[in-house]
Scaffold this motif. Structure first.
Motif, PDB file in Angstrom:
ATOM      1  N   VAL A   1      -0.336 -14.777   1.897  1.00 10.54           N
ATOM      2  CA  VAL A   1      -0.664 -13.367   1.656  1.00 10.54           C
ATOM      3  C   VAL A   1       0.212 -12.526   2.567  1.00 10.54           C
ATOM      4  O   VAL A   1       0.226 -12.731   3.784  1.00 10.54           O
ATOM      5  CB  VAL A   1      -2.156 -13.071   1.941  1.00 10.54           C
ATOM      6  N   GLN A   2       0.973 -11.597   1.977  1.00  7.30           N
ATOM      7  CA  GLN A   2       1.813 -10.672   2.740  1.00  7.30           C
ATOM      8  C   GLN A   2       1.401  -9.251   2.372  1.00  7.30           C
ATOM      9  O   GLN A   2       1.308  -8.925   1.193  1.00  7.30           O
ATOM     10  CB  GLN A   2       3.293 -10.874   2.403  1.00  7.30           C
ATOM     11  N   ILE A   3       1.164  -8.427   3.375  1.00  2.63           N
ATOM     12  CA  ILE A   3       0.726  -7.047   3.161  1.00  2.63           C
ATOM     13  C   ILE A   3       1.693  -6.114   3.866  1.00  2.63           C
ATOM     14  O   ILE A   3       2.014  -6.308   5.043  1.00  2.63           O
ATOM     15  CB  ILE A   3      -0.707  -6.833   3.667  1.00  2.63           C
ATOM     16  N   GLN A   4       2.179  -5.103   3.148  1.00  2.00           N
ATOM     17  CA  GLN A   4       3.090  -4.110   3.696  1.00  2.00           C
ATOM     18  C   GLN A   4       2.580  -2.711   3.364  1.00  2.00           C
ATOM     19  O   GLN A   4       1.861  -2.519   2.390  1.00  2.00           O
ATOM     20  CB  GLN A   4       4.492  -4.291   3.113  1.00  2.00           C
ATOM     21  N   TYR A   5       2.972  -1.749   4.185  1.00  3.11           N
ATOM     22  CA  TYR A   5       2.617  -0.348   3.973  1.00  3.11           C
ATOM     23  C   TYR A   5       3.897   0.455   3.792  1.00  3.11           C
ATOM     24  O   TYR A   5       4.790   0.384   4.630  1.00  3.11           O
ATOM     25  CB  TYR A   5       1.823   0.185   5.176  1.00  3.11           C
TER      26      TYR A   5
ATOM     27  N   TYR B   1       0.852  -1.191   0.000  1.00  5.87           N
ATOM     28  CA  TYR B   1       0.000   0.000   0.000  1.00  5.87           C
ATOM     29  C   TYR B   1       0.891   1.246   0.000  1.00  5.87           C
ATOM     30  O   TYR B   1       1.892   1.291   0.717  1.00  5.87           O
ATOM     31  CB  TYR B   1      -0.876   0.042   1.257  1.00  5.87           C
ATOM     32  N   PRO B   2       0.525   2.267  -0.763  1.00  3.84           N
ATOM     33  CA  PRO B   2       1.329   3.490  -0.762  1.00  3.84           C
ATOM     34  C   PRO B   2       1.173   4.248   0.555  1.00  3.84           C
ATOM     35  O   PRO B   2       0.220   4.033   1.312  1.00  3.84           O
ATOM     36  CB  PRO B   2       0.759   4.293  -1.930  1.00  3.84           C
ATOM     37  N   LYS B   3       2.122   5.136   0.790  1.00  4.36           N
ATOM     38  CA  LYS B   3       2.071   5.989   1.979  1.00  4.36           C
ATOM     39  C   LYS B   3       0.781   6.800   1.945  1.00  4.36           C
ATOM     40  O   LYS B   3       0.376   7.297   0.898  1.00  4.36           O
ATOM     41  CB  LYS B   3       3.290   6.914   1.986  1.00  4.36           C
ATOM     42  N   ASN B   4       0.119   6.906   3.089  1.00  2.16           N
ATOM     43  CA  ASN B   4      -1.117   7.681   3.242  1.00  2.16           C
ATOM     44  C   ASN B   4      -2.225   7.203   2.306  1.00  2.16           C
ATOM     45  O   ASN B   4      -3.001   7.995   1.783  1.00  2.16           O
ATOM     46  CB  ASN B   4      -0.858   9.176   3.028  1.00  2.16           C
ATOM     47  N   TYR B   5      -2.324   5.886   2.087  1.00  2.29           N
ATOM     48  CA  TYR B   5      -3.364   5.323   1.217  1.00  2.29           C
ATOM     49  C   TYR B   5      -4.744   5.680   1.756  1.00  2.29           C
ATOM     50  O   TYR B   5      -5.021   5.526   2.947  1.00  2.29           O
ATOM     51  CB  TYR B   5      -3.194   3.805   1.135  1.00  2.29           C
TER      52      TYR B   5
END
Length: 96
Positions: free
Chosen positions: A90-94, A72-76
């Motif tokens: 499933v791996q999720i990063q910000y 996810y992009p910064k400040n999504y």
């Protein structure tokens, strides 16, 4: 000596296949999936098939058949998304 060289080559290939990877400030474990898409600024990498299957209470539901990595992009500030995988992780990063 020949066995040692072959063992070294095999171990090197295994380490390469299991290499971790990153995208900006996002860090993922394992090999980078082969396919990628950008959905409203969210980067999604996946193996196998991936599709948006439904919208539940304003949350996009995505289902895949292999590994899925999401950055996810910064400040999504877009729609919420939920990722499900049959047969993978499933791996999720910000991004910072």
């Amino acid at each position: 000596m020949k066995r040692i060289v072959m063992l070294f080559m095999f171990c090197s290939l295994m380490l390469t296949a299991l290499a971790d990877w990153s995208y900006g400030t996002a860090y993922f474990q394992g090999s980078q999936p082969s396919s990628c898409l950008n959905h409203g600024g969210v980067m999604i990498w996946y193996n196998g098939d991936l599709r948006q299957t439904s919208l539940q209470g304003g949350v996009e539901i995505w289902e895949g058949t292999g590994d899925i990595c999401v950055a996810y992009p910064k400040n999504y500030n877009g729609p919420k998304m939920r990722f499900l995988s049959k047969g993978g992780s499933v791996q999720i990063q910000y991004l910072k």
